[in-house]
Motif scaffolding. Sequence first.
Motif, PDB file in Angstrom:
ATOM      1  N   UNK A 171      57.048   4.256 108.285  1.00  0.00           N
ATOM      2  CA  UNK A 171      56.542   4.988 109.439  1.00  0.00           C
ATOM      3  C   UNK A 171      55.982   3.966 110.422  1.00  0.00           C
ATOM      4  N   UNK A 172      56.620   3.845 111.589  1.00  0.00           N
ATOM      5  CA  UNK A 172      56.220   2.818 112.547  1.00  0.00           C
ATOM      6  C   UNK A 172      54.782   2.997 113.001  1.00  0.00           C
ATOM      7  N   UNK A 173      54.356   4.243 113.194  1.00  0.00           N
ATOM      8  CA  UNK A 173      52.982   4.482 113.659  1.00  0.00           C
ATOM      9  C   UNK A 173      51.969   4.087 112.593  1.00  0.00           C
ATOM     10  N   UNK A 174      52.205   4.510 111.347  1.00  0.00           N
ATOM     11  CA  UNK A 174      51.248   4.225 110.285  1.00  0.00           C
ATOM     12  C   UNK A 174      51.182   2.733 109.950  1.00  0.00           C
ATOM     13  N   UNK A 175      52.288   2.032 110.139  1.00  0.00           N
ATOM     14  CA  UNK A 175      52.285   0.594 109.853  1.00  0.00           C
ATOM     15  C   UNK A 175      51.625  -0.186 110.977  1.00  0.00           C
ATOM     16  N   UNK A 176      52.028   0.086 112.215  1.00  0.00           N
ATOM     17  CA  UNK A 176      51.551  -0.713 113.346  1.00  0.00           C
ATOM     18  C   UNK A 176      50.166  -0.313 113.824  1.00  0.00           C
ATOM     19  N   UNK A 177      49.792   0.965 113.673  1.00  0.00           N
ATOM     20  CA  UNK A 177      48.501   1.440 114.183  1.00  0.00           C
ATOM     21  C   UNK A 177      47.493   1.617 113.051  1.00  0.00           C
ATOM     22  N   UNK A 178      47.887   2.331 111.997  1.00  0.00           N
ATOM     23  CA  UNK A 178      46.956   2.598 110.893  1.00  0.00           C
ATOM     24  C   UNK A 178      46.848   1.439 109.912  1.00  0.00           C
ATOM     25  N   UNK A 179      47.745   0.463 109.997  1.00  0.00           N
ATOM     26  CA  UNK A 179      47.667  -0.709 109.127  1.00  0.00           C
ATOM     27  C   UNK A 179      48.124  -0.470 107.707  1.00  0.00           C
ATOM     28  N   UNK A 180      48.992   0.504 107.468  1.00  0.00           N
ATOM     29  CA  UNK A 180      49.496   0.776 106.117  1.00  0.00           C
ATOM     30  C   UNK A 180      50.683  -0.151 105.830  1.00  0.00           C
ATOM     31  N   UNK A 181      50.369  -1.420 105.578  1.00  0.00           N
ATOM     32  CA  UNK A 181      51.398  -2.446 105.409  1.00  0.00           C
ATOM     33  C   UNK A 181      52.248  -2.224 104.166  1.00  0.00           C
ATOM     34  N   UNK A 241      56.656   4.670 118.031  1.00  0.00           N
ATOM     35  CA  UNK A 241      55.684   5.102 117.026  1.00  0.00           C
ATOM     36  C   UNK A 241      56.199   6.249 116.172  1.00  0.00           C
ATOM     37  N   UNK A 242      57.144   7.029 116.667  1.00  0.00           N
ATOM     38  CA  UNK A 242      57.647   8.184 115.917  1.00  0.00           C
ATOM     39  C   UNK A 242      58.781   7.832 114.965  1.00  0.00           C
ATOM     40  N   UNK A 243      59.133   6.571 114.850  1.00  0.00           N
ATOM     41  CA  UNK A 243      60.303   6.189 114.055  1.00  0.00           C
ATOM     42  C   UNK A 243      59.958   6.189 112.569  1.00  0.00           C
ATOM     43  N   UNK A 244      60.915   6.647 111.731  1.00  0.00           N
ATOM     44  CA  UNK A 244      60.752   6.701 110.278  1.00  0.00           C
ATOM     45  C   UNK A 244      62.072   6.291 109.627  1.00  0.00           C
ATOM     46  N   UNK A 245      62.028   5.323 108.700  1.00  0.00           N
ATOM     47  CA  UNK A 245      63.265   4.844 108.067  1.00  0.00           C
ATOM     48  C   UNK A 245      63.006   4.536 106.602  1.00  0.00           C
ATOM     49  N   UNK A 246      64.104   4.255 105.876  1.00  0.00           N
ATOM     50  CA  UNK A 246      64.035   3.953 104.455  1.00  0.00           C
ATOM     51  C   UNK A 246      65.268   3.155 104.068  1.00  0.00           C
ATOM     52  N   UNK A 247      65.238   2.541 102.884  1.00  0.00           N
ATOM     53  CA  UNK A 247      66.419   1.862 102.370  1.00  0.00           C
ATOM     54  C   UNK A 247      66.175   0.400 102.037  1.00  0.00           C
ATOM     55  N   UNK A 248      66.981  -0.097 101.080  1.00  0.00           N
ATOM     56  CA  UNK A 248      66.906  -1.485 100.621  1.00  0.00           C
ATOM     57  C   UNK A 248      67.770  -2.413 101.470  1.00  0.00           C
TER      58      UNK A 248
END
Length: 373
Positions: A171-181, A241-248
């Motif tokens: 989740x781009x927002x949670x990683x870049x803003x909330x710091x959920x690395x 910020x609304x982007x969401x992705x997954x995968x190896x």
Amino acid sequence: MASPFPGTSSLVRRTLRRAWRPRPGRSASSAKNGGKNGVRLTRRPLTPPYWRNIAPSLRKNRRDTGPERYRHWLLVLQAKGFRYRFFDRPPLVSLYIPPVAAKAALHEILAFEKERPPLPLPQPPERRGLYWYAALLAALIPWHRARWDGLFSFAALPAAARDWLTAGGLDAYRVSVAGEWWRTVTSLTLHADAAHLVSNLVMGAIFGIPLCRHTGVGFGFLLTVLAGALGNLSTAYLRPASFLSQGFSTAVFASVGLLAAFAAAFAARHAAATAADHHRAAAVKQGILKALIPLGAGLGFLAMLGGSEAPGVDYLAHTMGLAAGVILGLAVAFGAPCLLTVRGEKNTALQWISLALATGLFAACWRAALATA
């Protein structure tokens, strides 16, 4: 100074002085007798007194001299009809040429060295158990099977696939803003469907097994995960910020970058150990070609996927993973080359420690993700 050959005639002494050179030092006899100003005798090969030794000039700035190289030099001198005396008494190897022909003989040997084709680029050392890397990737199959079948029925675990994506997806927002690395790591273990999973496992094994030839299985897997996480981190800051992705797949392209970096670094070390400048340039050229092979394959695969992305698969993440792999690979190859050259028991310990760190990283990141879901 007294003669080192007492009790001999003047003719014999003159002959022996040509074969022996007295040098300051402490001889065995003087040390035995307690003397301090003895003479150490260094033998000179029995050659005409004015012949010139050209071996030091040939060995200058060369690290690849050896019996095979000396044999080639002697063949050149024989083909050109030069008179010579060769003495192989390691560590002192001498090649004496008449003074009139010394310069010409040296020129012929150096010309032969320039025409001599460079040695092929050596291959990385063989490592055992490379295919265990594919087994590590295959561990994602039972993980997804259990997740899709709802076998995780604990209250703290999400039950539906959408909840898993919400809990651990990139989740781009949670990683870049909330710091959920930790989402940069947990998103590597999530896939949209079986086709998405199988394609990543196949491509990961294709590029990961050659990578492990440079690093070993455990260390290569750890570097792949770290580079994939770095690629996801940079993607989160570049996407909306609304982007969401997954995968190896980010880690797959990271392994491509790592493989290219280690191939280039391996060729650079070989070029640094190559003697002649023209051979060094050829080694650098071979290294560039070796590095371009995995990069070209990765870019081709990237272009093939670019126009038809599956849901939840990010094209930008592939590019960032490739760049992160190259940067991390060069940093390890030139910053800590000892990690790539350890052998034996130390190498086994490095692989197990790296595998434990990678497994612990996945566990810690998922624990943090479920705690904040």
